[in-house]
Design an enzyme around this catalytic site. Structure first.
Site, mmCIF file in Angstrom:
data_model
loop_
_atom_site.group_PDB
_atom_site.id
_atom_site.type_symbol
_atom_site.label_atom_id
_atom_site.label_comp_id
_atom_site.label_asym_id
_atom_site.label_seq_id
_atom_site.Cartn_x
_atom_site.Cartn_y
_atom_site.Cartn_z
ATOM 1 N N PRO A 1 65.759 -59.955 -127.629
ATOM 2 C CA PRO A 1 67.093 -60.258 -128.166
ATOM 3 C C PRO A 1 68.276 -59.607 -127.439
ATOM 4 C CG PRO A 1 66.046 -58.602 -129.508
ATOM 5 C CD PRO A 1 65.029 -59.007 -128.467
ATOM 6 N N CYS A 2 68.481 -59.997 -126.201
ATOM 7 C CA CYS A 2 69.576 -59.419 -125.417
ATOM 8 C C CYS A 2 70.948 -59.768 -126.005
ATOM 9 C CB CYS A 2 69.475 -59.837 -123.954
ATOM 10 S SG CYS A 2 69.392 -61.611 -123.695
ATOM 11 N N HIS A 3 71.013 -60.794 -126.841
ATOM 12 C CA HIS A 3 72.280 -61.147 -127.492
ATOM 13 C C HIS A 3 72.728 -60.057 -128.475
ATOM 14 C CE1 HIS A 3 69.096 -62.620 -130.157
ATOM 15 N NE2 HIS A 3 69.962 -62.487 -131.154
#
Length: 165
Positions: free
Chosen positions: A128-130
């Protein structure tokens, strides 16, 4: 190398895998856009309907439908990435659903390097780089664009609200 395209939200998403696990996720788009992206980056990939890909696709479909999900059972393979990038992506996976943390935190003080590492994340959403933002709480960048990042953060925020009602 195999790929699997599936309905997700208002479009189609695509997964690419090796025998060792998922190596890429293409976020929802037109089906032809996802297929062209896969063929452009992974020209040797063949279509497949494996249990591993189907399981991950079902979780992602629920995610894009606004459900709170866990990707803990989804096997991803990031072994081909540089050691610092792997470390950053592994730390990113520790950020809880619906929450954020800073580039400085995931990069252990190396914000700019962390941003570069996250920009090469081949498996967004599952990794989940967001959820990584700037220390001043501004949004920062995202490989699919800031509009997508905001959409994913809003999706998680809303699914967390639904769960507590």
């Amino acid at each position: 190398m195999f790929y699997y395209i599936f309905k997700a939200g208002n479009g189609y998403a695509g997964l690419v895998s090796e025998k060792t696990g998922i190596i890429a996720l293409f976020l929802p788009n037109k089906r032809s856009g996802v297929l062209n992206g896969i063929r452009g980056k992974y020209p040797g990939a063949r279509p497949a309907n494996s249990k591993v890909l189907a399981k991950a696709a079902k979780i992602l479909q629920r995610y894009f439908d606004g459900e709170k999900v866990s990707f803990s059972g989804v096997n991803c393979d990031i072994s081909s990435l540089k050691p610092f990038t792997r470390m950053v992506l592994k730390r990113t996976c520790k950020i809880p659903y619906g929450e954020t943390n800073s580039y400085k935190w995931v990069g252990q003080g190396k914000s700019r390097a962390a941003g570069n590492a996250l920009g090469s994340n081949p498996i967004p959403v599952i990794i989940p780089c967001h959820r990584v933002i700037k220390s001043d709480k501004s949004i920062g960048g995202f490989g699919y664009g800031v509009k997508w990042k905001k959409k994913l953060l809003e999706l998680e925020k809303n699914s967390c609200i639904k769960e507590t009602v």
